[in-house]
Enzyme design. Structure first.
Site, mmCIF file in Angstrom:
data_model
loop_
_atom_site.group_PDB
_atom_site.id
_atom_site.type_symbol
_atom_site.label_atom_id
_atom_site.label_comp_id
_atom_site.label_asym_id
_atom_site.label_seq_id
_atom_site.Cartn_x
_atom_site.Cartn_y
_atom_site.Cartn_z
ATOM 1 N N ASP A 11 0.847 -1.199 0.000
ATOM 2 C CA ASP A 11 0.000 0.000 0.000
ATOM 3 C C ASP A 11 0.881 1.248 0.000
ATOM 4 O O ASP A 11 1.973 1.238 -0.566
ATOM 5 C CB ASP A 11 -0.966 -0.078 1.183
ATOM 6 N N SER A 12 0.416 2.325 0.648
ATOM 7 C CA SER A 12 1.195 3.571 0.621
ATOM 8 C C SER A 12 2.558 3.409 1.278
ATOM 9 O O SER A 12 3.502 4.118 0.921
ATOM 10 C CB SER A 12 0.432 4.692 1.324
ATOM 11 N N LEU A 13 2.671 2.494 2.234
ATOM 12 C CA LEU A 13 3.959 2.305 2.904
ATOM 13 C C LEU A 13 4.982 1.722 1.936
ATOM 14 O O LEU A 13 6.186 1.791 2.173
ATOM 15 C CB LEU A 13 3.788 1.415 4.141
ATOM 16 N N THR A 16 5.308 4.902 -1.275
ATOM 17 C CA THR A 16 6.187 6.023 -0.926
ATOM 18 C C THR A 16 7.584 5.559 -0.495
ATOM 19 O O THR A 16 8.359 6.339 0.053
ATOM 20 C CB THR A 16 5.574 6.860 0.217
ATOM 21 N N HIS A 190 2.273 6.769 8.490
ATOM 22 C CA HIS A 190 3.352 6.684 7.496
ATOM 23 C C HIS A 190 4.718 6.957 8.141
ATOM 24 O O HIS A 190 4.803 7.616 9.162
ATOM 25 C CB HIS A 190 3.089 7.687 6.365
#
Lengths: 259, 259
Positions: A11-13, A16, A190
């Protein structure tokens, strides 16, 4: 010849990760492997499975070119049922992880697989983030809790055990390594720079420990991950090192390496 | 479907780019493009041409999947003739750059090409590095000089003009942007963190300026390069944004995006 690839699913982890831990990985594997980041912010495992199928994530590379796959989900699956549509029930999360592993094995049979369990959630940071983002519309109730995410992290560890795969448990790792795990996070969810450094080092350690053939031994003098003093049993460097090239007969070094 | 690729051709200033400027690029293009780092430390253009041919650098991807190629040489070509076997005469350097451009155009006709001219060399840092590395065997004479490297940087700029390609002139850029360009370098030749940040920003600026269809407009509120508030005309994000997925009918978003 193309370089072997590492595939980062998450996912976003993961999306990014070139802010930090993905770059650490790419730097460690310079001239040995490409890092293909396939993270999608806000995705849970349910959505990611549809994404993987509709976008050919398990078909994009020749079967033997993927060397390592990281599967790093849970941060969104663990969102609270009544507060966030990203929620996925724990049992489905476990099954989805197993499906992702099965699809990886089927598509890329030579790939090593590293499961990564989600990090803890920091309540106070999360509420501050809500207020910053939504102002007066902020609910004041966090849509994720560390207690609930911990269930998903434990489930990820258990799935790995059932499938006999290694798991990097970031939840336990972050909670145990600092009196304030919030110091690793920017908005309660995050990674900040310190968190990225922590994850980068832990991912490299996990590779070294569980997949020693993929471990890079940097040059002991310079610390460089890829020069003539570095080694990696399973992933040769692409091209001869410059010290191996005789300026007077430079063609020879490339003829030897031609593969 | 595979993501479009950016191909980074160069020497150590490219090989080590995931310490900084390559990671900046990868982070900016998250979910839009993969960054394939093909830098080789210590290589001059002469050796790199042999490497590219023997290792299939111009054959590794389908012709239409390479979107951007950076060609960043000169740091080693500009080594002094009698002091370092990496030296390549100025005229050959120019011709080799032209050959690299021609091979890129031939293999990847859709690719945008950005030439990058080498940065200046810092004499005092270089001599300190020599002493650290070679101790009493250090010659005390730098194997590169800024004056000589400047000739190669100018030649790179001229080659770009002749071929009607953009050039990011790091030599001029670093000299003009600071009273001490040594502040960008770690050992008189390679970038330190500040140098990597400078190069990362300049590379992104060069893309935005010369290839506006590849320019990413980050989300104006969050600054994120890839979320529903970001745009990039020529490089769509892979997969629907999570805000576009209706948890109650999540399949729909993926059916739409299936391409």
């Amino acid at each position: 010849m193309t370089l072997p690839k590492f595939l980062l699913l998450g996912d976003s982890l993961t999306q990014t990760s070139f802010e930090g831990w993905g770059a650490t990985l790419a730097n460690r594997y310079q001239r040995r492997a490409d890092i293909l980041n396939r993270g999608c912010s806000g995705y849970n495992t349910r959505w990611y499975l549809l994404y993987a199928d509709s976008h050919g994530i398990f078909e994009e590379q020749p079967a033997d070119r993927i060397t390592l796959v990281t599967i790093f989900f849970g941060a969104n699956d663990a969102a609270l049922k009544d507060l966030d549509g990203k929620h996925v029930p724990l049992t489905e999360y476990e099954n989805n992880l197993k499906t992702l592993v099965q699809k990886t094995k089927s598509a890329y049979p030579k790939a090593k697989i590293l499961l990564i369990a989600p990090p803890p959630v920091h309540r106070e940071q999360r509420l501050i983030f809500q207020k910053q983002r939504y102002g007066d519309k902020a609910t004041g109730i966090p849509e994720r809790t560390s207690e609930h995410t911990q269930l998903y992290a434990k489930a990820c560890v258990e799935v790995a055990q059932q499938l006999n795969l290694p798991c990097l448990d970031l939840f336990s790792g972050m909670v145990e390594s600092s009196t304030d795990f919030g110091s690793y996070l920017s908005d309660g969810l995050h990674f900040n720079q310190k968190g990225h450094e922590f994850v980068g080092q832990r991912v490299l350690q996990a590779i070294d420990q569980h997949f020693p053939e993929l471990a890079v031994q940097p040059d002991p003098i310079t610390g460089q991950p890829n020069n003539s003093g570095s080694t990696c049993k399973g992933l040769p460097s692409s091209g001869p090192y410059h010290e191996e090239i005789n300026p007077e007969g430079y063609e020879e070094a490339f003829e030897k390496q031609n593969c």
